[in-house]
Design a protein around this motif. Structure first.
Motif, mmCIF file in Angstrom:
data_model
loop_
_atom_site.group_PDB
_atom_site.id
_atom_site.type_symbol
_atom_site.label_atom_id
_atom_site.label_comp_id
_atom_site.label_asym_id
_atom_site.label_seq_id
_atom_site.Cartn_x
_atom_site.Cartn_y
_atom_site.Cartn_z
ATOM 1 N N THR A 1 0.707 -1.523 -0.005
ATOM 2 C CA THR A 1 -0.105 0.119 0.165
ATOM 3 C C THR A 1 0.685 1.095 0.024
ATOM 4 N N CYS A 2 2.080 1.317 -0.011
ATOM 5 C CA CYS A 2 3.018 2.272 -0.062
ATOM 6 C C CYS A 2 4.037 2.413 -1.161
ATOM 7 N N TYR A 3 4.156 3.341 -2.082
ATOM 8 C CA TYR A 3 5.008 3.197 -3.187
ATOM 9 C C TYR A 3 5.771 4.448 -3.213
ATOM 10 N N PRO A 4 6.897 4.293 -3.714
ATOM 11 C CA PRO A 4 7.928 5.773 -4.174
ATOM 12 C C PRO A 4 7.354 6.519 -5.371
ATOM 13 N N GLU A 5 7.420 7.746 -5.343
ATOM 14 C CA GLU A 5 7.237 8.660 -6.297
ATOM 15 C C GLU A 5 7.981 9.497 -6.870
ATOM 16 N N ILE A 6 8.466 9.655 -7.885
ATOM 17 C CA ILE A 6 9.623 10.774 -8.400
ATOM 18 C C ILE A 6 8.818 12.114 -8.742
ATOM 19 N N ASN A 7 9.291 13.222 -8.317
ATOM 20 C CA ASN A 7 8.830 14.388 -8.935
ATOM 21 C C ASN A 7 9.627 14.668 -9.946
ATOM 22 N N ARG A 8 9.184 14.660 -10.939
ATOM 23 C CA ARG A 8 10.262 14.626 -12.395
ATOM 24 C C ARG A 8 10.533 16.077 -12.517
#
Length: 66
Positions: free
Chosen positions: A4-11
């Motif tokens: 339920t927890c995922y990394p995200e990159i602010n491009r």
């Protein structure tokens, strides 16, 4: 139990340094011009090394994170 927890990159913030790719032990990221998340399910969300080593603070976690 589902992940339920995922990394995200602010491009927009990413400077293409590759620190997240080099420091991820789980193979979550892939280096292209800017790193991409190739396997978010491989992420160990208690690690957060990628977030710690990103000099721009471009990595965050989304979802139900601890």
């Amino acid at each position: 139990m589902s992940k339920t927890c995922y990394p995200e990159i602010n491009r927009d913030m990413c400077i293409e340094c590759g620190s997240c790719v080099a420091n991820c032990k789980f193979g979550v990221f892939e280096k292209r011009r800017k790193p991409i998340i190739k396997d978010s399910n491989a992420c160990n969300d208690s690690c957060k090394m990628c977030k710690m080593v990103c000099p721009m603070g471009a990595i965050s976690y989304i979802g139900n994170c601890k």
